[in-house]
Scaffold this motif. Sequence first.
Motif, short mmCIF file in Angstrom:
data_model
loop_
_atom_site.label_atom_id
_atom_site.label_comp_id
_atom_site.label_asym_id
_atom_site.label_seq_id
_atom_site.Cartn_x
_atom_site.Cartn_y
_atom_site.Cartn_z
N ALA A 275 0.84 -1.48 0.16
CA ALA A 275 -0.25 -0.07 0.17
C ALA A 275 0.63 1.02 0.73
O ALA A 275 0.14 1.83 0.02
CB ALA A 275 -1.05 0.22 1.27
N GLN A 276 2.34 1.25 -0.26
CA GLN A 276 2.46 2.24 -0.43
C GLN A 276 3.09 3.20 1.51
O GLN A 276 2.82 4.69 1.03
CB GLN A 276 2.93 2.83 -1.43
N CYS A 277 3.04 2.77 2.15
CA CYS A 277 3.00 3.71 3.69
C CYS A 277 3.48 2.63 4.16
O CYS A 277 3.68 1.40 4.76
CB CYS A 277 1.12 3.94 4.05
N ASP A 278 3.54 3.44 5.40
CA ASP A 278 4.23 3.11 7.11
C ASP A 278 3.23 2.05 7.90
O ASP A 278 2.60 2.07 7.89
CB ASP A 278 5.63 4.14 7.76
N GLU A 279 4.33 1.39 9.11
CA GLU A 279 3.18 0.58 9.84
C GLU A 279 2.26 1.95 10.54
O GLU A 279 1.56 0.57 10.74
CB GLU A 279 4.91 -0.30 10.93
N LEU A 280 3.11 3.31 11.34
CA LEU A 280 1.62 3.30 11.84
C LEU A 280 -0.01 3.39 10.97
O LEU A 280 -0.74 3.45 11.76
CB LEU A 280 2.32 4.98 12.67
N VAL A 281 0.29 3.84 9.77
CA VAL A 281 -1.04 4.00 8.91
C VAL A 281 -1.44 3.06 8.92
O VAL A 281 -2.67 2.85 8.98
CB VAL A 281 -0.14 4.99 7.50
N THR A 333 -5.27 2.29 21.47
CA THR A 333 -4.40 3.58 20.88
C THR A 333 -3.75 2.65 19.59
O THR A 333 -3.49 1.66 19.69
CB THR A 333 -2.89 4.63 21.70
N PRO A 334 -3.92 2.90 18.56
CA PRO A 334 -4.03 1.94 17.16
C PRO A 334 -2.07 2.12 17.67
O PRO A 334 -1.85 0.68 16.62
CB PRO A 334 -4.43 3.04 16.18
N GLY A 335 -1.41 3.23 17.48
CA GLY A 335 -0.31 3.22 17.16
C GLY A 335 0.59 2.37 17.76
O GLY A 335 1.76 2.45 17.72
N GLY A 336 0.46 2.06 19.14
CA GLY A 336 0.63 1.08 20.00
C GLY A 336 1.32 -0.66 19.47
O GLY A 336 0.77 -1.15 19.24
N SER A 337 2.79 -0.38 18.87
CA SER A 337 3.81 -1.18 19.37
C SER A 337 4.17 -1.92 19.43
O SER A 337 5.03 -3.04 19.27
CB SER A 337 4.27 -0.72 17.26
N LEU A 345 4.34 -5.78 19.52
CA LEU A 345 2.97 -5.78 19.89
C LEU A 345 1.81 -6.70 17.87
O LEU A 345 2.39 -5.22 17.37
CB LEU A 345 2.22 -5.11 20.61
N PRO A 346 1.59 -7.42 18.28
CA PRO A 346 -0.19 -7.40 17.10
C PRO A 346 -0.77 -6.52 16.83
O PRO A 346 -1.65 -5.98 18.20
CB PRO A 346 0.16 -8.76 17.02
N ALA A 347 -1.03 -6.40 15.86
CA ALA A 347 -2.70 -5.45 15.26
C ALA A 347 -3.57 -6.51 15.52
O ALA A 347 -3.48 -7.41 15.33
CB ALA A 347 -2.57 -4.82 14.14
N ASP A 400 6.44 5.94 24.36
CA ASP A 400 6.51 7.15 23.88
C ASP A 400 7.65 8.16 25.04
O ASP A 400 7.91 7.76 25.88
CB ASP A 400 5.03 7.77 23.84
N ALA A 401 8.40 8.58 24.28
CA ALA A 401 9.38 9.14 24.24
C ALA A 401 8.97 10.50 25.38
O ALA A 401 9.63 10.82 26.20
CB ALA A 401 10.58 9.55 23.40
N THR A 402 8.05 11.04 25.12
CA THR A 402 7.36 12.12 25.24
C THR A 402 5.76 11.67 25.60
O THR A 402 4.93 10.75 24.53
CB THR A 402 7.28 13.99 23.93
N PRO A 403 5.46 12.25 26.59
CA PRO A 403 3.79 12.07 26.26
C PRO A 403 2.88 12.07 25.13
O PRO A 403 3.06 12.89 24.53
CB PRO A 403 3.75 12.88 27.90
N PHE A 404 2.53 11.20 25.28
CA PHE A 404 1.19 10.74 24.18
C PHE A 404 1.05 11.19 22.80
O PHE A 404 1.03 11.78 22.34
CB PHE A 404 0.09 11.57 24.69
N ALA A 405 3.10 11.25 22.19
CA ALA A 405 3.18 11.55 21.49
C ALA A 405 2.57 10.52 20.45
O ALA A 405 2.71 11.28 18.95
CB ALA A 405 5.19 10.61 21.61
N THR A 406 2.53 9.66 20.12
CA THR A 406 1.76 8.19 19.20
C THR A 406 0.58 9.80 19.38
O THR A 406 -0.65 8.83 17.83
CB THR A 406 2.08 7.04 19.55
N LEU A 407 -0.22 9.22 20.04
CA LEU A 407 -1.34 9.42 19.52
C LEU A 407 -1.48 11.05 18.97
O LEU A 407 -2.16 11.51 18.39
CB LEU A 407 -2.36 9.39 21.14
N ILE A 408 -0.18 11.90 19.40
CA ILE A 408 -0.71 12.80 18.94
C ILE A 408 -0.46 12.93 17.05
O ILE A 408 -0.61 13.69 16.24
CB ILE A 408 0.19 14.24 19.45
#
Length: 778
Positions: A275-281, A333-337, A345-347, A400-408
């Motif tokens: 799909a030409q996109c990264d894992e977070l997407v 949080t979907p981006g939690g890997s 972690l699996p999706a 997350d290195a900073t608070p809620f970085a993945t959610l942002i």
Amino acid sequence: MALVLPRLTLPCLQAAEALAALTAASPDELAGLLDAAHGERAHGLAAVLETLADRALVWPDGNGLLRMAAPLRSAWGAPLGLDAPLVQLLAGSNSDELARMLAKLDVKPAAHRKEQRLAALVDHHSDPARVGALVSKAPAATRELLERRAREASDQPGLIMFGSPKVDSTPAERWAVERGLLIRDRYRHGPARMPAEVALALRGADWHAPFTPVPPGVRSVPVTASEVEREAAAASMAFAAHAASVLGVCAAAPPARLKAGGVGARELSRIGKAAQCDELVVRLVLETANAAGLLARDGDRVAATAAYDTWAEREPADRLTALLRAWWALPLTPGGSRDEDGKALPALAGAAPCGGCVQAQHGLLTAAAQLPAGEGAANPADLGELVGWLRPLADELHQDATPFATLIREAELLGALALGAVSPIGAALLTDGVAGNADSGNDADNADNADDAEALGDACRRLLPAASGTARFGSDLTAVVAGTPSAHLHALLDSAADRESAGAASVWRFSPGSVRRALDAGLGPDALTADLAAVAVEPLPQPLSYLIHDTARSHGRVRVVSAACVIHGQEPALLAELAAHRKLAPLGLRQLAPTVLISRTPPGETLAALRAAGYAPVAEETDGTVRIERAQHHRAASPSWVPSPRPPGGRPRTRRTDTRTTKPGTPVDLRALAARLRDAPQEVPEPDPYDGRPYASDTEEIIAGHARNLSFTDVRQLAHAVDEKQAITIEYVATSGNTTVRTLSRLGLDAPYLHAWCHLRDDERVFTLSRIHGVMPT
């Protein structure tokens, strides 16, 4: 309470916890404990108390004291790290025990009854000066013990189990117990406990409970509404295109599920590459699509549902609206890997619902909305600290290195957050209708909620253009689609070209291999050219037309056909006769050449049918030689009692004789057998899935219905631990597939989940019963 408490800000929770520690206090006493008697902190405390009063959580009574709702008080087991007050700890003591404590303190009660003695003791220990003077006279070891216990958080014990070992008092502890500075259970089970009044007195007048009435500052920069909308439109358009690509890949080749559940890293990488996109997407699309009903578990795979086909035919704005609604209410949080150990972690792992994750999503957009109009956060990561102030019970990711970085980052990908400010999409999500307040019984409220829900669709349609049904074809054999392609254009270009990029503009490239793929699907060169010309903005370039027709000329020159066997001979007329023979029609004969036929029937059956029709065929080996057919003679094995023939020129074989003797049958005493059957017990236990052994309790039956990996003994042991509030050790398989051994306490059963305090993580955890593979006593 479960709906109100997570939405309270940090100062509201801090003030409520301080009031819970004081049990009953005046506003001035609460202000003194929070160091909020003057200035800006005093105004902040007044606003906090007003907020709590509006929610009927804290209110003043007629005696000038602040009262708290009982459910709110029970939210803290040990508020401010303090144990229970003296009245509660001494509730089981008798009058003589209180008299001995008062004698050690040289305090005389107003009367010699238990109530007056307890009141005198509480009055003495509530005075910090008197407690300080008493402790200053204590032995050095006792003074050190009391000061350490006052600083430490309370380790409030659970239920006292009969048979637990008794704890002997040390001389230092005994001095404090005799004077009521430490309270020990009368049966001496567990450690001595320090009353809240004593702990506060020993912490000193300079100690104050934490109170943060002012939110953390967020450095902002000027941004215009048009800049925010432009950035949000680009992000949401790119995400809509990526979502269509990811789900298209899943619909064409459903991803496989791991044995432990979920979609693993290998499948996520495959989908992202296609799909030409990264894992977070990819994770964000899979989780939101699953929540929206576009994907579902299908055996050992995750497949698209019938709702996906309807979704794919809709406009890009409507597609995005469905995914945004799912994300806004998603209990994770979907981006939690990564887990707390840094393992992947699996999706779509089916984790337990996380209410703190929903509060984090709502708190993020609320934090951004509180920035001044026309300004956005200079660094969106700074919004994380403000989220922690607005929603202190929100859950953060360990990765997350900073608070809620993945959610942002998720909010930016969806277009809800742009340039550090709330976009029109984010503003629509903050409305009550989309936030899940559509259960109101009031018709007017429901109408308002419907209008709010429609606002999200309007915002998406304003930012996202309609799906593009045309493409611009270049002489470099590329096709460029501005915006999101329609479902028809997407399918057409995917069938005849390879996608190179997706986003605000998608690019496909034609090649001999991609054109051959379209021809293999049944399209002819003229039909393919006509279909592409129908969606082209300008006439098709000559290089593309030449490529299609040149590929078509070589297409099909070599053909592959499946056959069970081949029939060939030297006489074309004989082969033509076989192909036209009516009795041989069931063989499925087809003439490829004048002397070659193929058959859909296996060789053995084809030979039999030809011979039955009067022909005399022969079979060939793979190397072309004639296969000689010999009759197979079947012989039975010789019985064991038949002597083996003597081998030529050898000695006669000797046969080992069986030395075992058969005992004659013992006669049965029928009268004795009848008496035994008559005297046998008649009670038969009620059968159940465990080999006729009945369940001992309802808890055991519930656990047995979900914990399919546990034996009967393990189920019974776990049920006993839940019912008796005992600690237990389990062997647990996490969603990542890793097996750990954990000791649990404070067990709470909420099938199919087990809530417990995990001593390995030193935190409250939720365990899935089906993932427990073993139970051991602690």
